[in-house]
Design a protein around this motif. Structure first.
Motif, PDB file in Angstrom:
ATOM      1  N   GLY A 120       0.791  -1.224   0.000  1.00  0.00           N
ATOM      2  CA  GLY A 120       0.000   0.000   0.000  1.00  0.00           C
ATOM      3  C   GLY A 120       0.823   1.273   0.000  1.00  0.00           C
ATOM      4  O   GLY A 120       0.283   2.362  -0.072  1.00  0.00           O
ATOM      5  N   ALA A 121       2.131   1.141   0.121  1.00  0.00           N
ATOM      6  CA  ALA A 121       2.997   2.327   0.129  1.00  0.00           C
ATOM      7  C   ALA A 121       4.306   1.962  -0.564  1.00  0.00           C
ATOM      8  O   ALA A 121       4.976   1.015  -0.171  1.00  0.00           O
ATOM      9  N   ASN A 122       4.674   2.708  -1.573  1.00  0.00           N
ATOM     10  CA  ASN A 122       5.946   2.463  -2.249  1.00  0.00           C
ATOM     11  C   ASN A 122       6.591   3.792  -2.599  1.00  0.00           C
ATOM     12  O   ASN A 122       5.935   4.815  -2.674  1.00  0.00           O
ATOM     13  N   GLY A 123       7.883   3.745  -2.778  1.00  0.00           N
ATOM     14  CA  GLY A 123       8.578   4.980  -3.085  1.00  0.00           C
ATOM     15  C   GLY A 123      10.053   4.770  -3.302  1.00  0.00           C
ATOM     16  O   GLY A 123      10.504   3.668  -3.629  1.00  0.00           O
ATOM     17  N   PHE A 124      10.805   5.843  -3.067  1.00  0.00           N
ATOM     18  CA  PHE A 124      12.234   5.845  -3.335  1.00  0.00           C
ATOM     19  C   PHE A 124      12.985   6.553  -2.220  1.00  0.00           C
ATOM     20  O   PHE A 124      12.479   7.474  -1.590  1.00  0.00           O
ATOM     21  N   ILE A 125      14.213   6.119  -2.036  1.00  0.00           N
ATOM     22  CA  ILE A 125      15.185   6.827  -1.210  1.00  0.00           C
ATOM     23  C   ILE A 125      16.111   7.540  -2.182  1.00  0.00           C
ATOM     24  O   ILE A 125      16.555   6.947  -3.169  1.00  0.00           O
ATOM     25  N   PHE A 126      16.402   8.811  -1.914  1.00  0.00           N
ATOM     26  CA  PHE A 126      17.202   9.629  -2.817  1.00  0.00           C
ATOM     27  C   PHE A 126      18.594   9.860  -2.245  1.00  0.00           C
ATOM     28  O   PHE A 126      18.736  10.288  -1.095  1.00  0.00           O
ATOM     29  N   ILE A 127      19.603   9.579  -3.067  1.00  0.00           N
ATOM     30  CA  ILE A 127      21.003   9.627  -2.656  1.00  0.00           C
ATOM     31  C   ILE A 127      21.751  10.543  -3.629  1.00  0.00           C
ATOM     32  O   ILE A 127      21.565  10.437  -4.844  1.00  0.00           O
ATOM     33  N   PRO A 128      22.603  11.442  -3.126  1.00  0.00           N
ATOM     34  CA  PRO A 128      23.371  12.299  -4.036  1.00  0.00           C
ATOM     35  C   PRO A 128      24.247  11.472  -4.968  1.00  0.00           C
ATOM     36  O   PRO A 128      24.663  10.360  -4.634  1.00  0.00           O
ATOM     37  N   LEU A 129      24.546  12.007  -6.124  1.00  0.00           N
ATOM     38  CA  LEU A 129      25.361  11.292  -7.109  1.00  0.00           C
ATOM     39  C   LEU A 129      26.778  11.052  -6.623  1.00  0.00           C
ATOM     40  O   LEU A 129      27.403  10.063  -6.981  1.00  0.00           O
ATOM     41  N   ASN A 130      27.295  11.938  -5.786  1.00  0.00           N
ATOM     42  CA  ASN A 130      28.686  11.836  -5.341  1.00  0.00           C
ATOM     43  C   ASN A 130      28.826  11.255  -3.938  1.00  0.00           C
ATOM     44  O   ASN A 130      29.874  11.395  -3.316  1.00  0.00           O
ATOM     45  N   SER A 131      27.790  10.583  -3.422  1.00  0.00           N
ATOM     46  CA  SER A 131      27.813  10.069  -2.057  1.00  0.00           C
ATOM     47  C   SER A 131      26.948   8.819  -1.970  1.00  0.00           C
ATOM     48  O   SER A 131      26.218   8.489  -2.894  1.00  0.00           O
ATOM     49  N   LYS A 169      25.267   8.453   1.141  1.00  0.00           N
ATOM     50  CA  LYS A 169      24.456   8.801   2.300  1.00  0.00           C
ATOM     51  C   LYS A 169      23.093   9.320   1.831  1.00  0.00           C
ATOM     52  O   LYS A 169      23.012  10.357   1.176  1.00  0.00           O
ATOM     53  N   PRO A 170      21.996   8.618   2.165  1.00  0.00           N
ATOM     54  CA  PRO A 170      20.661   9.044   1.734  1.00  0.00           C
ATOM     55  C   PRO A 170      20.289  10.414   2.298  1.00  0.00           C
ATOM     56  O   PRO A 170      20.582  10.719   3.455  1.00  0.00           O
ATOM     57  N   LEU A 171      19.630  11.227   1.467  1.00  0.00           N
ATOM     58  CA  LEU A 171      19.196  12.560   1.888  1.00  0.00           C
ATOM     59  C   LEU A 171      17.741  12.584   2.339  1.00  0.00           C
ATOM     60  O   LEU A 171      17.413  13.129   3.382  1.00  0.00           O
TER      61      LEU A 171
END
Length: 141
Positions: free
Chosen positions: A46-57, A59-61
């Protein structure tokens, strides 16, 4: 009549300045064909999505999770949860469209052009847009 036409034109031009083309392609997010983030899928039933990470790292933002409220055909209860992972805060906004959530973050200058977050603006964003939807929604399954 002329004032109405000018006002309408101004509103139209202003809306165009914030419209950006957002794409999810090959585990990356592109804004106007420029790579901003790497992504990892996340979510549960019932819930889906994404974790966003910088291109040069690595560590998730932040993460965006589209929640359908437990109802697939009823769209009025859909919302997107935005978790700012670097500072431990979240916001919940109406609708389950992740691209629109990214556009809202870009419009409010939370996401900078280099794919980083402006943490100084997150508190104001939360005050202006957070609707605390999950705290006032009962999901029956």
């Amino acid at each position: 009549m002329r004032k109405i036409a000018l006002t309408s034109l101004l509103i139209f031009i202003t809306s165009l300045s914030y419209s950006q083309k957002i794409k999810f392609k090959n585990d990356k997010v592109l804004a106007d064909d420029k790579e901003l983030f790497k992504t990892e899928r996340t979510g549960v039933f019932g819930a889906n999505g994404f974790i966003f990470i910088p291109l040069n790292s690595n560590k998730p933002l932040f993460s965006l999770i589209a929640n359908n409220g437990g109802t697939h055909m009823h769209l009025d209860d859909d919302y997107t949860q935005i978790k700012f992972l670097t500072i431990g805060q979240k916001a919940e906004i109406r609708g389950g469209n992740l691209k629109e959530a990214i556009k809202l973050l870009l419009k409010n200058e939370i996401i900078k052009d280099d794919g980083t977050l402006d943490e100084a603006k997150i508190d104001l964003f939360i005050k202006n847009y957070d609707e605390n939807i999950s705290e006032r929604t009962v999901i029956t399954r």
